[in-house]
Motif scaffolding. Sequence first.
Motif, PDB file in Angstrom:
ATOM      1  N   LYS A 480      -0.715  -1.594  -5.327  1.00 47.31           N
ATOM      2  CA  LYS A 480      -0.703  -0.652  -4.197  1.00 47.31           C
ATOM      3  C   LYS A 480       0.444   0.338  -4.304  1.00 47.31           C
ATOM      4  O   LYS A 480       0.313   1.502  -3.934  1.00 47.31           O
ATOM      5  N   ASP A 481       1.579  -0.150  -4.797  1.00 44.17           N
ATOM      6  CA  ASP A 481       2.745   0.735  -4.908  1.00 44.17           C
ATOM      7  C   ASP A 481       2.516   1.834  -5.935  1.00 44.17           C
ATOM      8  O   ASP A 481       3.000   2.952  -5.779  1.00 44.17           O
ATOM      9  N   ILE A 482       1.766   1.521  -6.969  1.00 42.25           N
ATOM     10  CA  ILE A 482       1.527   2.534  -8.011  1.00 42.25           C
ATOM     11  C   ILE A 482       0.497   3.573  -7.528  1.00 42.25           C
ATOM     12  O   ILE A 482       0.576   4.753  -7.866  1.00 42.25           O
ATOM     13  N   ALA A 483      -0.482   3.093  -6.721  1.00 45.89           N
ATOM     14  CA  ALA A 483      -1.623   3.939  -6.349  1.00 45.89           C
ATOM     15  C   ALA A 483      -1.247   5.364  -5.921  1.00 45.89           C
ATOM     16  O   ALA A 483      -1.738   6.348  -6.525  1.00 45.89           O
ATOM     17  N   PRO A 484      -0.361   5.546  -4.893  1.00 50.45           N
ATOM     18  CA  PRO A 484      -0.094   6.918  -4.422  1.00 50.45           C
ATOM     19  C   PRO A 484       0.538   7.796  -5.500  1.00 50.45           C
ATOM     20  O   PRO A 484       0.360   9.020  -5.483  1.00 50.45           O
ATOM     21  N   THR A 485       1.207   7.187  -6.475  1.00 51.76           N
ATOM     22  CA  THR A 485       1.892   8.005  -7.494  1.00 51.76           C
ATOM     23  C   THR A 485       0.886   8.706  -8.402  1.00 51.76           C
ATOM     24  O   THR A 485       1.223   9.663  -9.087  1.00 51.76           O
ATOM     25  N   ALA A 490      -3.272   3.583  -1.159  1.00 56.86           N
ATOM     26  CA  ALA A 490      -2.815   2.193  -1.277  1.00 56.86           C
ATOM     27  C   ALA A 490      -3.769   1.280  -0.526  1.00 56.86           C
ATOM     28  O   ALA A 490      -4.062   0.164  -0.967  1.00 56.86           O
ATOM     29  N   GLU A 491      -4.286   1.778   0.615  1.00 57.15           N
ATOM     30  CA  GLU A 491      -5.156   0.940   1.448  1.00 57.15           C
ATOM     31  C   GLU A 491      -6.589   1.488   1.421  1.00 57.15           C
ATOM     32  O   GLU A 491      -6.773   2.708   1.503  1.00 57.15           O
ATOM     33  N   THR A 492      -7.552   0.619   1.395  1.00 62.06           N
ATOM     34  CA  THR A 492      -8.946   1.040   1.403  1.00 62.06           C
ATOM     35  C   THR A 492      -9.259   1.820   2.678  1.00 62.06           C
ATOM     36  O   THR A 492      -9.985   2.811   2.670  1.00 62.06           O
ATOM     37  N   LYS A 493      -8.679   1.337   3.789  1.00 63.69           N
ATOM     38  CA  LYS A 493      -8.905   1.979   5.086  1.00 63.69           C
ATOM     39  C   LYS A 493      -8.518   3.450   5.059  1.00 63.69           C
ATOM     40  O   LYS A 493      -9.245   4.323   5.499  1.00 63.69           O
ATOM     41  N   GLU A 494      -7.344   3.644   4.495  1.00 65.53           N
ATOM     42  CA  GLU A 494      -6.777   4.992   4.366  1.00 65.53           C
ATOM     43  C   GLU A 494      -7.748   5.894   3.582  1.00 65.53           C
ATOM     44  O   GLU A 494      -8.043   7.026   3.960  1.00 65.53           O
ATOM     45  N   TYR A 495      -8.248   5.345   2.509  1.00 64.12           N
ATOM     46  CA  TYR A 495      -9.168   6.092   1.640  1.00 64.12           C
ATOM     47  C   TYR A 495     -10.452   6.433   2.386  1.00 64.12           C
ATOM     48  O   TYR A 495     -10.922   7.567   2.366  1.00 64.12           O
ATOM     49  N   LYS A 496     -10.971   5.457   3.103  1.00 66.96           N
ATOM     50  CA  LYS A 496     -12.241   5.671   3.797  1.00 66.96           C
ATOM     51  C   LYS A 496     -12.122   6.713   4.896  1.00 66.96           C
ATOM     52  O   LYS A 496     -13.063   7.448   5.185  1.00 66.96           O
ATOM     53  N   PHE A 502      -8.058  11.584  -1.602  1.00 68.78           N
ATOM     54  CA  PHE A 502      -7.731  10.595  -2.659  1.00 68.78           C
ATOM     55  C   PHE A 502      -8.781  10.562  -3.755  1.00 68.78           C
ATOM     56  O   PHE A 502      -9.953  10.869  -3.529  1.00 68.78           O
ATOM     57  N   LYS A 503      -8.332  10.130  -4.946  1.00 69.15           N
ATOM     58  CA  LYS A 503      -9.290   9.931  -6.048  1.00 69.15           C
ATOM     59  C   LYS A 503     -10.015   8.597  -5.898  1.00 69.15           C
ATOM     60  O   LYS A 503     -11.076   8.374  -6.447  1.00 69.15           O
ATOM     61  N   GLY A 504      -9.374   7.715  -5.191  1.00 65.85           N
ATOM     62  CA  GLY A 504      -9.945   6.370  -4.999  1.00 65.85           C
ATOM     63  C   GLY A 504      -8.908   5.513  -4.305  1.00 65.85           C
ATOM     64  O   GLY A 504      -7.994   6.061  -3.676  1.00 65.85           O
TER      65      GLY A 504
END
Length: 549
Positions: A480-485, A490-496, A502-504
């Motif tokens: 999760k920490d790497i994701a935003p970089t 980081a969170e599925t909720k956020e993405y949805k 986001f790319k994913g």
Amino acid sequence: MDYNALADLLLPEINKTPEYYEKLYPARNLPEGARVTRIAPSPTGYLHLGVLFAALVNRITATSTGGIFFTRIEDTDKKREVAGGIEDIISGLHRFGITIDEGFISGTEQRGEYGPYQQSHREEIYKTYVKELIRQGLAYPCFCTAEELAEVREIQEAQKIRTGYHGEWAKHRNITLEETKALISEGKPFVIRLKSPGNEANKIVFEDTIKGKIEMPENDEDFVLLKSDGIPTYHFAHAVDDHLMHTTHVLRGDEWISSVPKHIQLFKLLGFKVPKYGHISPIMKLDGGAKRKISKRKDPEAAVHFFAEQGYMSEAVINYLMTVASSDFEDWRRANPDTSYKEFKFNLKKMSVSCALFDENKLLDVSKTMVAKLNSVEVYNMLTDWAKEYDEEFFGILTADPEYTKSVLAIDRDVPKPRKDIAKWNEVKEYFSYMFDDLFVPDFSLPENVNSEDAKAFLTAYKNVYNPADDRQEWFQKIKDIAPTIGFAAETKEYKANRDNFKGHAGDLSSVLRIAVTGRRNTPDLCSIMQVLGKDKCIKRIDNMLKNI
Ligand code: GLU
């Protein structure tokens, strides 16, 4: 007619009388209500599903009433017998946990006071009872040849008359002593037939313990009791054996239903108490939408070896067969998930009256549930026992480092809610192939929404922070920490909530890691997998992925 003289002429070697055997095999000393059951297989091939099913039904009927279950070998057809047939059947029953109280307990050993439990060794007994029927004018010799019988049949068919040796068609029914003597001195072979006192116009009614009340015409056929080689027919051997062995319940395949009038008649004429009958419907299979009997020729699952080869736990097969045997077993199983099926109160009346269908998916489901109850050490023992016999290469791999293999098998298993995944041992090699370098096949395809640049960036960053000591939460937190970089949420909720931003999400990145480490998109818990594989192996696989995307 001097029947005594006829009896001595036909069976001069027999000097015992039925009383001798009645004394030798006295009534069993069992509590009221105890049922004595048996199976009587012919050693003409491997143990097949129908015999195993009948054995289970008989065994559980005896067990639930404090009775006896015994085996008797019907080896009167020497032409069809196969070497090792008895051994195969008995060891098959043992393998499936069907215990045998009496009769054949291995390929060569018999136990019990009512033997011999092999029909080929009971010739004198059968002949003694036949001789008694002849003395009473209830049986007689028939010298008809196969050709003559075929001719009669043709005439009957042409005249649309019920075929068979009955009424006026029973040619030797009233043969005299002199005629018999003459034919015997000519060396003519003969069989012994019953002189049936039955009348086709009368009905017999009996209560089948499985199928309920059944009504059929009385038997008027003078059927064969003893063949020309002195061997009894099934009908006669069944009556004599089940009487002398004090069987209370004859639970057998329903192909025998039409013979019941013959059997009841024989028991009565011999002065025996008629046992209770229960006729078991065959296990069927759907073939192109139509039901048909499982065929020894067409269906691999007809031979119970099939289940062993596939690596089904024998207990799973038995539990599945219990669901076939009793309509209320599944409810009981749900209410008593950890109790042995032997504790189930079995009732013949709950058996299916029509044919049961073999349902492989249900068997797989029952098996998965049972395998999920095992711990890693139990699985290790059963799996390696299976592999030793059926997959030598895999056996070598599994046993090279037993402790390692056990920790592989413990993944998602030695936990409070084990994963229901494996149904049979032949699935394990493929299921866990990535845990063994000799079996691992890398796959470098990426999830649709992760391009190779992002995957590389993620894996490179991840390599630097991976610590095998992390627990599941810490492990995922690092992803999760790497994701935003790299533009992932980081969170599925956020993405949805905001897909365009986001790319994913982190889950997609964990998929990249899963593919790198296992070559799969779907596996048990990846954090545990990586811990068991060890850091070096994981990093090596990640590096390999980096080189190939
Ligand atoms: N040998 C017979 C069969 O396999 C036995 C039937 C019975 O149980 O009486 O069909």
